[in-house]
Design a protein around this motif. Structure first.
Motif: not given
Length: 347
Positions: A136-137, A171-176, A210-217, A220-221
């Protein structure tokens, strides 16, 4: 691409190769747009003030940005991408997502495709590229940074969750930076910490994200590679060599910025109903002023509105940057493009 703007300058100026170099600003003022790997050894990075960069490395070379040249090479690189797939989603002049699940060369290995593309880029441009490969991206983006410069990495499906558990949250993409600091205050320092929190907790603390963070770890993206990205605004801006004091000076300096915005609107064949003026003051605070019209204005009216926004209230401080943007564009889902990166987008 690896340190793209800086690498192009070193390519075109052999005398700068192997030396610390930045693109943008000068020793007296401005902001670093890109730093060579030699400069990064001194702790210099993009978005750093030029004054601080020069202090960190007194023999630092400052190169003026040449966006026409960067765009020219970017088009060369993109043509190489299209040799393999039409599913190309540009993120900027120097970065893109490619979906090679099905590809024009019928190559079964995405790792091999990445290797071939990097070799072709080197042959065509003389520049180094790095690549990340995954399912995934989000993971491909993280992988692309693992073996920079001039390398590639793969994150396999069976490796993803364990890899993410060990990854520092920054280092997570999208977490500034701001979100990283907020998470660290909650005791979230890596993926394992993030995974320990429930969806309910993350949604409460971070809203829809929050849902995005829950998934990416959890690896899931579901976002697909989108080859047709719709432009939402057009803008241009300029940082001045000296601060502007009077509003008359500002109007004079705003006019060429307005002309550049009009050039970009005409080139793209679009119009917009919202005009936005951006002011960045000498203390680096900034302000925007906007006006939205019922109809799409012609260029003469855009200039009048830009002046209206400039004069609508007193400007309290000296100004170091002016920007002008047009949004609410007359673009439909059918009107798509592959995007031209604006110099310093502010939306």
């Amino acid at each position: 691409m690896d340190a793209f703007y800086a690498s192009v300058e070193q390519l075109d100026h052999p005398e700068w190769r192997g030396k610390p170099l930045v693109v943008g600003g000068n020793a007296a003022r401005g902001v670093v747009a890109a730093a060579s790997y030699e400069a990064r050894k001194y702790g210099i990075h993009s978005a750093m003030s030029s004054v601080l960069a020069a202090r960190k490395c007194p023999h630092l070379i400052f190169a003026k940005a040449r966006f026409d040249r960067y765009r020219e090479i970017s088009h060369q690189i993109r043509e190489i991408f299209y040799e393999y797939t039409d599913l190309v989603e540009p993120l900027s002049l120097d970065e893109a997502f490619l979906d090679v699940t099905e590809n024009k060369k019928d190559i079964k290995s995405a790792i091999l495709i990445a290797r071939q593309i990097r070799a072709k880029i080197k042959e065509a441009t003389g520049l180094n590229a790095s690549a990340g490969v995954s399912y995934n991206k989000f993971l491909a983006k993280i992988a692309s940074d693992l073996n920079k410069p001039n390398g590639q990495a793969v994150i396999l499906p069976e490796e993803a969750e364990e890899f993410l558990e060990k990854l520092p949250i920054g280092k997570f993409f999208g977490i500034g930076k701001v979100t990283t600091e907020k998470m660290q205050k909650l005791g979230i320092h890596n993926g394992k910490d993030l995974k320990d929190f429930s969806l309910q907790f993350l949604t409460k603390k971070f809203g829809k994200s929050g849902l995005h963070y829950y998934n990416i770890v959890r690896g899931i993206h579901l976002s697909e590679v989108q080859p047709h990205r719709i432009r939402k605004s057009l803008s241009a801006e300029n940082t001045f060599d000296r601060d502007l004091i009077t509003v008359q000076e500002m109007e004079e300096q705003l006019f060429p910025i307005f002309e550049e915005v009009i050039r970009r609107l005409e080139k793209s064949g679009v119009k917009g109903r919202t005009i936005t003026l951006k002011l960045k003051y000498s203390d680096f605070t900034q302000q925007t002023r906007s006006k939205t019209l019922e109809q799409y204005p012609e260029k003469e009216l855009i200039w009048e509105i830009a002046k209206e926004l400039l004069y609508q209230e007193e400007i309290p401080k000296a100004v170091r940057l002016l920007g002008l943007g047009v949004s609410n564009l007359n673009i439909t889902e059918e009107q798509t493009h592959f995007g031209e990166q604006l110099r310093i987008p502010f939306e």
